[in-house]
Design an enzyme around this catalytic site. Structure first.
Site: not given
Length: 337
Positions: A247, A281
């Site tokens: 991720e 993010c």
């Protein structure tokens, strides 16, 4: 001043390494604890503990795993104010925002994976050749080596250990070197409901993480981090064909056309950009605006930044607290200089 310890095989364990690093409260700039910088020997101890525990935990039934994980969620919920204080001290997150936006979803995620333990899917059995029945059997993978980032320490830890443990695996988790406190707290709490060695936490720096990834025991590696880190982990895991979950950091653009509701768009862009001090993010990092709406959007976003988005200390009623660490502060300042 307290010195943190690793959590291995159901107990706190001092690192064999003498190297330590300061943990700094982002809100005050003061050192509030020291954390070990664990070495390859420390990682190996955790891996051996997890491997031993796997022989027991893999035989647990989905119902047993569900029961244990639900008890963990209940225990965290009962002590959630304590956890919020720990997370805020270590990260600088506003207390009210952490309480409102992180604790509830985190508990829901733990309980979701507890339920998912009893709902594994697979293809049906069939006879593709006469006299032979073919089917897929879902089995635990083994030890999972996991690395989490500093922007959401407690929530990212949950995203790692909850699905892994629910599926019958065991875990060795390394939190970020700057934010290990809530993960260690969580592992200690979890131990009441799990066999020794199912959850292990090793604290350290990049070299510690590298030792974790390169160790021969884990069958799966999971990391949340930068694209650069993901590339390095993928390369390392490929050497012995470890399963891999990455991720990685994103770059989130927002596109605005002149027929949009500019006021509403800019209100939410500001929240998306400034939530968690922009350390996300999925933070809105770029705004691409149709030329005819450009000046209006600049004015509206400026208004949000100057007069709407509240900035202050973690114990105040604010959206934005201090950034997590000195390196992050320098990075943000670099955008302005």
């Amino acid at each position: 001043m307290r010195t943190l310890q690793n959590f291995v095989n159901g107990k706190k364990v001092s690192a064999t390494s003498d190297k330590v690093q300061d943990l700094i409260n982002p809100a005050t700039g003061e050192v509030f604890a020291k954390a070990p910088v664990s070495n390859a020997s420390d990682v190996d101890k955790a891996m051996q503990a997890a491997a031993g525990a796997f022989e027991v935990w893999k035989e647990s039934t989905p119902g047993e795993r569900q029961k244990a994980i639900n008890k963990i969620a209940d225990a965290i919920e009962a002590r959630s104010e304590e956890l919020i204080g720990i997370e805020s001290e270590n990260t600088g997150k506003p207390i009210a925002v952490t309480r409102a936006e992180e604790i509830g979803p985190m508990l829901d995620q733990i309980r979701f994976f507890a339920g998912a333990a009893r709902n594994l899917e697979g293809k049906s059995a069939a006879e593709y050749f006469k006299g032979h029945t073919s089917f897929i059997r879902r089995e635990p993978i083994g030890v999972c080596a996991q690395v989490t980032p500093w922007n959401y320490p407690m929530m990212m830890a949950v995203w790692k250990w909850a699905p892994a443990i629910a599926a019958g695996n065991t875990v060795v988790l390394k939190p970020s070197d700057t934010t290990p406190v809530s993960t260690l707290w969580m592992a200690e709490l979890m131990q009441e409901f799990l066999p020794e060695g199912v959850i292990n936490v090793v604290v350290g720096d990049r070299d510690t993480g590298r030792a974790l990834i390169e160790h021969e025991i884990p069958q799966m590696v999971s990391i949340t981090g930068s694209v650069r880190a993901g590339m390095e982990v993928a390369s390392s895991a490929a050497k012995d064909l470890k399963k891999l979950h990455l991720e990685l950091g994103g770059k989130a653009p927002v596109v605005i056309f002149d027929d949009a509701n500019l006021q509403a768009a800019c209100e939410w862009i500001a929240v998306a950009g400034y939530f968690n001090a922009g350390q996300d993010c999925t933070a809105a990092t770029r705004v691409l605006v149709e030329a005819s709406a450009y000046e209006d959007v600049v004015a509206l976003l400026t208004e949000q930044a100057k007069n709407v988005i509240k900035v202050g200390m973690p114990d105040e009623d604010v959206l934005v607290g201090p950034v997590n660490n000195a390196n992050q502060l320098a990075r943000v300042q670099g955008f302005l200089d």
